[in-house]
Design a protein around this motif. Structure first.
Motif, PDB file in Angstrom:
ATOM      1  N   LEU A  10       0.839  -1.195   0.000  1.00 11.03           N
ATOM      2  CA  LEU A  10       0.000   0.000   0.000  1.00 11.03           C
ATOM      3  C   LEU A  10       0.877   1.249   0.000  1.00 11.03           C
ATOM      4  O   LEU A  10       0.638   2.208  -0.740  1.00 11.03           O
ATOM      5  CB  LEU A  10      -0.893  -0.030   1.246  1.00 11.03           C
ATOM      6  N   ALA A  11       1.924   1.219   0.815  1.00  8.53           N
ATOM      7  CA  ALA A  11       2.829   2.367   0.904  1.00  8.53           C
ATOM      8  C   ALA A  11       3.494   2.612  -0.446  1.00  8.53           C
ATOM      9  O   ALA A  11       3.606   3.750  -0.901  1.00  8.53           O
ATOM     10  CB  ALA A  11       3.878   2.111   1.979  1.00  8.53           C
ATOM     11  N   LYS A  12       3.918   1.520  -1.110  1.00 11.06           N
ATOM     12  CA  LYS A  12       4.584   1.663  -2.409  1.00 11.06           C
ATOM     13  C   LYS A  12       3.630   2.305  -3.418  1.00 11.06           C
ATOM     14  O   LYS A  12       4.003   3.185  -4.177  1.00 11.06           O
ATOM     15  CB  LYS A  12       5.027   0.290  -2.926  1.00 11.06           C
ATOM     16  N   LEU A  13       2.373   1.864  -3.384  1.00 13.77           N
ATOM     17  CA  LEU A  13       1.365   2.391  -4.298  1.00 13.77           C
ATOM     18  C   LEU A  13       1.158   3.873  -4.041  1.00 13.77           C
ATOM     19  O   LEU A  13       1.149   4.694  -4.968  1.00 13.77           O
ATOM     20  CB  LEU A  13       0.052   1.617  -4.098  1.00 13.77           C
ATOM     21  N   GLU A  14       1.044   4.252  -2.745  1.00  9.73           N
ATOM     22  CA  GLU A  14       0.821   5.656  -2.387  1.00  9.73           C
ATOM     23  C   GLU A  14       1.982   6.516  -2.855  1.00  9.73           C
ATOM     24  O   GLU A  14       1.797   7.609  -3.398  1.00  9.73           O
ATOM     25  CB  GLU A  14       0.706   5.775  -0.861  1.00  9.73           C
ATOM     26  N   ILE A  15       3.205   5.997  -2.670  1.00 11.37           N
ATOM     27  CA  ILE A  15       4.394   6.761  -3.065  1.00 11.37           C
ATOM     28  C   ILE A  15       4.408   6.924  -4.582  1.00 11.37           C
ATOM     29  O   ILE A  15       4.702   8.006  -5.107  1.00 11.37           O
ATOM     30  CB  ILE A  15       5.673   6.063  -2.551  1.00 11.37           C
ATOM     31  N   SER A  16       4.033   5.882  -5.312  1.00 14.82           N
ATOM     32  CA  SER A  16       4.020   5.970  -6.787  1.00 14.82           C
ATOM     33  C   SER A  16       3.031   7.038  -7.244  1.00 14.82           C
ATOM     34  O   SER A  16       3.332   7.856  -8.119  1.00 14.82           O
ATOM     35  CB  SER A  16       3.600   4.641  -7.413  1.00 14.82           C
ATOM     36  N   VAL A  17       1.828   7.059  -6.634  1.00 15.46           N
ATOM     37  CA  VAL A  17       0.802   8.043  -7.021  1.00 15.46           C
ATOM     38  C   VAL A  17       1.301   9.448  -6.711  1.00 15.46           C
ATOM     39  O   VAL A  17       1.193  10.369  -7.535  1.00 15.46           O
ATOM     40  CB  VAL A  17      -0.532   7.739  -6.292  1.00 15.46           C
ATOM     41  N   PHE A  18       1.910   9.604  -5.532  1.00 12.22           N
ATOM     42  CA  PHE A  18       2.417  10.906  -5.129  1.00 12.22           C
ATOM     43  C   PHE A  18       3.489  11.388  -6.122  1.00 12.22           C
ATOM     44  O   PHE A  18       3.452  12.512  -6.604  1.00 12.22           O
ATOM     45  CB  PHE A  18       2.988  10.824  -3.711  1.00 12.22           C
ATOM     46  N   LEU A  19       4.445  10.503  -6.445  1.00 11.40           N
ATOM     47  CA  LEU A  19       5.529  10.892  -7.359  1.00 11.40           C
ATOM     48  C   LEU A  19       4.982  11.239  -8.735  1.00 11.40           C
ATOM     49  O   LEU A  19       5.428  12.190  -9.381  1.00 11.40           O
ATOM     50  CB  LEU A  19       6.551   9.754  -7.482  1.00 11.40           C
TER      51      LEU A  19
END
Ligand SMILES: Nc1ncnc2c1ncn2[C@@H]1O[C@H](COP(=O)(O)OP(=O)(O)O)[C@@H](O)[C@H]1O
Ligand SMILES: O=c1ccn([C@@H]2O[C@H](COP(=O)(O)OP(=O)(O)O)[C@@H](O)[C@H]2O)c(=O)[nH]1
Length: 306
Positions: free
Chosen positions: A266-275
């Motif tokens: 979930l964290a990886k997904l959130e970071i990808s969306v943010f970037l």
């Protein structure tokens, strides 16, 4: 029954941190040998279920006779009895770190421990060893044990396979099992006691490190609330999947463990969306709108790519 035993023997003060490690392995696998090394290095109190029973069996009572006979036959004594002896020894020691050697040996033992002592083990150290090697060791142990003969040993192997292995699997499913690397079962023989201890030591050093850093939370996690949340989340929901068929008393099958952590994904997904939005230029249609939604927008606010 549980309350009667607690009233008779006593219990630990509520809130006191007590560390319990179970050490499980077949008869003659080297549990006692490793436990004495752990005690020297890590300050645990070693409680051997077998030794407690052998001591009790010396008493000239009906119970003493019953224990002596059951041990001679390689059978397991009633769970309430062994759990009561363990609790008594734990309280008398004054220590707060215990290595419980040769226990629990069946599901009933485990449940009796849970209802009477109720201290979740930190982990369960599983010492695997080929059956032929265990047999050889038992017959050469020379401690004058009544049950160290070939007939009783074979019955104890059966009890281990039928009753103790399900408990090992129970803890494995809960991610509590610590196996020594299978390399300690070398093709040309097993490792020496000192070599096995090198692997055991690594497991206990990790436990000490975790304790010094405040439980399972890493030092990085403690300084970062988001990471702390993730680590705690992963700790609670992380699933240990073990790709193995049930290990036998003999040579164990190689296992491969894979840890799935939904929090991490979930964290990886959130970071990808943010970037993604950060790199393309982030714009919010209604600047007053909070990321979680202001409640006045017809739809949840959406970011717009420039
Ligand atoms: N790695 C090893 N290599 C050779 N002998 C060992 C090893 N570990 C233990 N032993 C010997 O095997 C016997 C059984 O070990 P013990 O610790 O009493 O086993 P358990 O407590 O599992 O029944 C003892 O005589 C011990 O000295
Ligand atoms: O929780 C326990 C532990 C031991 N035993 C009895 O004690 C014997 C010897 O146990 P010990 O742990 O000393 O044997 P080891 O595995 O070291 O050879 C077993 O065969 C059982 O009869 C039992 O009934 N319950």
């Amino acid at each position: 029954m549980a309350d009667a035993i607690k009233n008779e023997v006593g219990s630990f003060p509520p809130g006191k941190k007590i560390t319990v490690v179970f050490v499980i392995g077949g008869p003659g696998s080297g549990k006692g040998t490793q436990c004495s090394k752990i005690v020297k290095h890590f300050g645990f109190t070693h409680l051997s279920a077998g030794d407690l029973l052998r001591e009790e069996a010396k008493s000239d009572t009906e119970q003493g006779m019953m224990i002596k006979n059951m041990m001679h036959e390689g059978k397991l004594v009633p769970s309430d009895l062994i759990v009561k002896l363990l609790l008594k020894a734990m309280l008398q020691s004054g220590n707060d770190k215990f290595l419980v050697d040769g226990f629990p040996r069946n599901e009933e033992n485990r449940q009796a421990y849970d209802s009477i002592i109720s201290i979740e083990p930190e982990f369960v150290l599983f010492i695997d060893c080929p059956k032929e090697e265990m047999e050889r060791r038992i017959l050469n142990r020379n401690q004058g044990r009544d049950d160290d003969n070939i007939d009783t040993a074979r019955r104890r192997f059966e009890v281990f396979q039928d009753s103790t292995m399900p408990v090992v699997q129970y803890y494995e499913k809960r991610g509590k099992l610590r196996r020594l690397p299978t390399s300690h079962l070398q093709v040309d023989g097993v490792k020496s006691a000192d070599e096995v201890f090198e692997d055991v030591k690594a497991i206990f050093v990790q436990l000490n490190t975790q304790a010094n850093q405040g439980g399972n939370v890493s030092s990085r996690a403690r300084s970062n609330p988001f990471k702390r949340f993730l680590d705690l989340f992963c700790d609670k929901v992380g699933v240990l999947q073990v790709d193995s068929s049930s290990p036998s008393v003999g040579r164990s099958k190689a296992i491969s463990a894979l840890c799935f952590c939904p929090g991490n994904d979930l964290a990886k997904l959130e970071i990808s969306v943010f970037l993604h939005h950060f790199l393309l230029g982030y714009e919010q249609p209604n600047p007053k709108c909070m990321p979680a939604g202001c409640g006045t927008c017809p739809t949840h606010p959406r970011t717009v790519d420039n």
